[in-house]
Write an enzyme that holds these catalytic residues in place. Structure first.
Site, PDB file in Angstrom:
ATOM      1  N   GLY A 148       4.868  15.462  -7.108  1.00 23.81           N
ATOM      2  CA  GLY A 148       4.976  16.769  -7.758  1.00 23.81           C
ATOM      3  C   GLY A 148       6.383  17.029  -8.234  1.00 23.81           C
ATOM      4  CG  ASN A 149       7.316  19.230 -11.431  1.00 20.12           C
ATOM      5  OD1 ASN A 149       7.469  20.446 -11.472  1.00 20.12           O
ATOM      6  ND2 ASN A 149       6.355  18.601 -12.108  1.00 20.12           N
ATOM      7  CG  ASP A 150      11.951  20.991  -7.055  1.00 15.38           C
ATOM      8  OD1 ASP A 150      11.196  21.011  -6.070  1.00 15.38           O
ATOM      9  OD2 ASP A 150      13.047  20.396  -7.072  1.00 15.38           O
ATOM     10  CB  SER A 151       7.699  23.574 -12.348  1.00 15.35           C
ATOM     11  OG  SER A 151       7.359  24.709 -13.116  1.00 15.35           O
TER      12      SER A 151
END
Ligand code: CTP
Ligand code: CA
Length: 237
Positions: free
Chosen positions: A33-36
């Site tokens: 995943g990512n930090d958005s």
């Protein structure tokens, strides 16, 4: 009268917004995943709905509530986001791609949870043979695909950069054939994914259009929509 028009200046416009960050499955319990946080995209969707737009919000893995009066389409992966977006694209007047789309996904998703491989009995030290390697394949670039398919849409892309902001923003604008690029320096204090504020610059085909000071994502949403509004075909300015 004047007030009414300003408030409903997006009446009759269909707006497609993507927000959040995609997740790419490794197995049933793990993903990349990512930090958005989705805050910027949600603020844009909310502001546009308030201005009277007909808003579809394609949202990936966001923990905040959907704004009132928008149609929410929830997705998890980049491929799901791509199909949701393509389904709405033809009918949209304006597209805002605020989502952080994973650039790569695991080459396959395991159907069973991967078990930890125990060290050989008696082995005191780890070796390279104990490592787990996940092979990643590139995801489709949704924004670039929209740029290719574009007929009448006004497309707004985002660029998250840690360095050489103007260079990369213009490169993305041209490669992905966007009409406007919202670039933010995610390494700056008061900017980026998690907070309620951001520091962005807008680029169009001529280069830097404007550089905003730090402001809340809600305020920024209003400012970005105002710029887009003025650039839309049929705008009087
Ligand atoms: N984007 C997309 N599909 C992808 C990757 C990115 O639609 N597979 C969109 C994002 O929603 C954003 C824009 O492209 O509007 C720029 O994303 P960004 O990650 O900054 O750029 P990339 O082209 O992926 O380049 P890099 O990550 O190497 O900076
Ligand atoms: Ca990327």
């Amino acid at each position: 009268q004047c007030y009414f028009q300003a408030e409903h200046s997006w009446q009759g416009k269909r707006l497609l917004v993507t927000a959040g960050g995609t997740r790419e499955r490794i197995d049933p319990v793990r993903y990349i995943g990512n930090d958005s946080s989705g805050k910027m995209g949600y603020a844009l969707a909310e502001a546009a709905a308030r201005k009277g737009a007909d808003v579809v919000l394609v949202s990936a893995n966001v923990a905040i509530p959907a704004p009132e009066g928008v149609r929410l389409v929830q997705v998890e992966t980049a491929e799901q986001m791509r199909s949701a977006v393509l389904q709405e694209f033809d009918q949209s007047h304006v597209v805002i791609k605020a989502a952080a789309v994973a650039d790569y996904r695991p080459i396959r998703t395991e159907t069973k949870k991967r078990k930890k491989q125990p060290l050989e009995p008696g082995a005191s030290q780890q070796t390279d043979a104990d490592n787990w390697t996940i092979e990643l394949v590139p995801n489709p670039d949704i924004l670039a695909e929209l740029g290719e398919r574009r007929t009448h849409q006004f497309i707004i892309g985002f660029a998250a950069e840690t360095h050489d902001l103007a260079h990369y923003a213009m490169d993305k604008l041209r490669r992905k054939k966007c009409q406007l690029m919202v670039a933010n320096d995610i390494s700056a204090e008061g900017a980026g994914f998690h907070g309620d504020t951001n520091i962005v610059s807008l680029f169009d085909d001529n280069g830097l259009l404007m550089a905003f000071p730090q402001m809340t994502k809600r305020e920024l949403a209003d400012r970005i929509l105002s710029v887009a509004e003025q650039k839309l075909p049929g705008s009087s300015s």
